[in-house]
Motif scaffolding. Structure first.
Motif, PDB file in Angstrom:
ATOM      1  N   ASP A  61      62.377 -21.640 -17.087  1.00 30.94           N
ATOM      2  CA  ASP A  61      61.708 -22.854 -16.602  1.00 30.94           C
ATOM      3  C   ASP A  61      60.416 -23.088 -17.364  1.00 30.94           C
ATOM      4  O   ASP A  61      59.618 -22.169 -17.562  1.00 30.94           O
ATOM      5  CB  ASP A  61      61.405 -22.718 -15.107  1.00 30.94           C
ATOM      6  N   LYS A  90      60.111 -30.108 -17.356  1.00 34.62           N
ATOM      7  CA  LYS A  90      59.601 -31.108 -16.423  1.00 34.62           C
ATOM      8  C   LYS A  90      58.791 -32.158 -17.171  1.00 34.62           C
ATOM      9  O   LYS A  90      58.249 -31.893 -18.243  1.00 34.62           O
ATOM     10  CB  LYS A  90      58.679 -30.466 -15.371  1.00 34.62           C
ATOM     11  N   GLN A 130      63.129 -32.071 -14.512  1.00 36.83           N
ATOM     12  CA  GLN A 130      62.499 -32.162 -13.207  1.00 36.83           C
ATOM     13  C   GLN A 130      61.286 -33.099 -13.235  1.00 36.83           C
ATOM     14  O   GLN A 130      60.490 -33.064 -14.173  1.00 36.83           O
ATOM     15  CB  GLN A 130      62.033 -30.769 -12.770  1.00 36.83           C
ATOM     16  N   SER A 162      59.951 -31.721  -8.044  1.00 36.48           N
ATOM     17  CA  SER A 162      58.972 -30.654  -7.830  1.00 36.48           C
ATOM     18  C   SER A 162      57.811 -31.176  -7.002  1.00 36.48           C
ATOM     19  O   SER A 162      57.453 -32.349  -7.105  1.00 36.48           O
ATOM     20  CB  SER A 162      58.479 -30.139  -9.183  1.00 36.48           C
ATOM     21  N   THR A 180      67.936 -29.236  -7.988  1.00 35.89           N
ATOM     22  CA  THR A 180      66.937 -28.234  -7.623  1.00 35.89           C
ATOM     23  C   THR A 180      65.662 -28.882  -7.111  1.00 35.89           C
ATOM     24  O   THR A 180      65.360 -30.027  -7.432  1.00 35.89           O
ATOM     25  CB  THR A 180      66.549 -27.349  -8.837  1.00 35.89           C
ATOM     26  N   GLN A 182      61.523 -27.648  -6.917  1.00 40.83           N
ATOM     27  CA  GLN A 182      60.554 -26.616  -7.279  1.00 40.83           C
ATOM     28  C   GLN A 182      59.244 -26.879  -6.541  1.00 40.83           C
ATOM     29  O   GLN A 182      58.512 -27.813  -6.864  1.00 40.83           O
ATOM     30  CB  GLN A 182      60.320 -26.593  -8.803  1.00 40.83           C
ATOM     31  N   ILE A 207      63.414 -23.485  -6.377  1.00 48.13           N
ATOM     32  CA  ILE A 207      62.676 -22.713  -7.368  1.00 48.13           C
ATOM     33  C   ILE A 207      61.247 -22.552  -6.870  1.00 48.13           C
ATOM     34  O   ILE A 207      60.464 -23.506  -6.898  1.00 48.13           O
ATOM     35  CB  ILE A 207      62.680 -23.435  -8.733  1.00 48.13           C
ATOM     36  N   TRP A 209      57.601 -21.937  -7.233  1.00 42.88           N
ATOM     37  CA  TRP A 209      56.592 -21.657  -8.252  1.00 42.88           C
ATOM     38  C   TRP A 209      55.499 -20.805  -7.634  1.00 42.88           C
ATOM     39  O   TRP A 209      55.316 -20.804  -6.428  1.00 42.88           O
ATOM     40  CB  TRP A 209      56.067 -22.913  -8.928  1.00 42.88           C
TER      41      TRP A 209
END
Length: 286
Positions: A61, A90, A130, A162, A180, A182, A207, A209
């Motif tokens: 990532d 991202k 993302q 995210s 996903t 994040q 995910i 972080w």
């Protein structure tokens, strides 16, 4: 323990149609100090990425803002476009030399950034793209629609979001399939519990972080030390093992620029906590 014995033994998860090990690698720390500029030793940074893959890490990532542009470039130079590794990046966040992170979800900006990310990652298609952070100055739906268009155009295989709330996740899913999410999540900070529950119910990868945070280790040091001693492990490894036990959709991405730290993180994938240990850690912050 020899270097050759380190291998990723975490269970697997499907991101779109691709299966990856659930323990991944976060590439933010490949950059220079404060995530600005290049590292002092770029070759060493590339070797860390290569070694992660050699250890069985097949999910990496990053983001265009890390450096900015540095992390993506180093990954592209280190491993190129490999079919056996999912590289997620991202867009939607700016980084300046003052150390500020500035949300920027303008559709034209995102369309430009995907082209620069493709170039730096040395690929024709981004495996997972993302939206880094919602932007108060741009309607959320406009930003997400741009990611959906990039997927339709074949520039992106899968879309993620995210730093979103449960409400924003629902709004994003109305426009495009979300592979996903994040959000910040670790032993100490569980503010995204509701979002994690939605992901677990819907089979969306989560995910976390900052999967290992200094506050984790300080706030729960005695408990982590007790469990770590029982497994001949470290505090960090126990914290990672707990995340892997927390939900089947959990995809931790511990980051480092150090080979030894990388190996220690990967070794956490074979740490098997008892149900009682998982429960004690889970209850510690609830």
């Amino acid at each position: 323990m020899s270097h050759n014995s380190i291998t990723n033994e975490s269970e697997t998860f499907e991101i779109g149609e691709t299966t990856v090990h659930r323990l991944g690698f976060g590439a933010m720390r490949l950059c220079g100090e404060d995530i600005i500029g290049a590292p002092d030793d770029e070759e060493a940074a590339r070797k860390v990425v290569q070694h992660a893959v050699d250890c069985g890490v097949d999910f990496i990532d990053t983001a265009d803002s890390y450096g900015p542009a540095v992390s993506e470039r180093l990954i592209g130079e280190a491993i190129g476009n490999r079919d056996d590794v999912v590289v997620a990046t991202k867009a939607g966040l700016l980084r300046n030399d003052a150390g500020d992170w500035i949300a920027h979800g303008d559709p034209d900006y995102i369309r430009n950034q995907v082209l620069t990310s493709l170039d730096r990652l040395q690929t024709d298609t981004i495996d997972l793209y993302q939206f880094h952070r919602p932007d108060d100055d741009t309607p959320f739906e406009d930003s997400i629609a741009t990611f959906a268009e990039l997927k339709d155009d074949g520039l992106v295989d899968e879309v993620g979001v995210s730093n979103v709330s449960a409400e924003l996740l629902d709004r994003a899913r109305e426009q495009v399939e979300i592979a996903t999410v994040q959000n910040r999540y670790n032993l100490h900070d569980r503010g995204s519990r509701e979002v994690l529950e939605i992901c677990a119910d819907e089979g969306i990868g989560f995910i976390p972080w900052a999967p290992i945070d200094g506050d984790d280790l300080a706030a729960y040091g005695d408990l982590l030390d007790e469990i770590a001693a029982a497994h001949d492990a470290t505090r960090r490894q126990v914290a990672l093992a707990w995340l892997l036990e927390r939900a089947d959709v959990m995809l931790p991405i511990p980051g480092t620029s150090n080979r030894d730290h990388l190996e220690s993180n990967v070794a956490a994938s074979r740490l098997s906590l008892s149900d009682a240990e998982v429960q004690r850690l889970t209850q510690a912050a609830e």
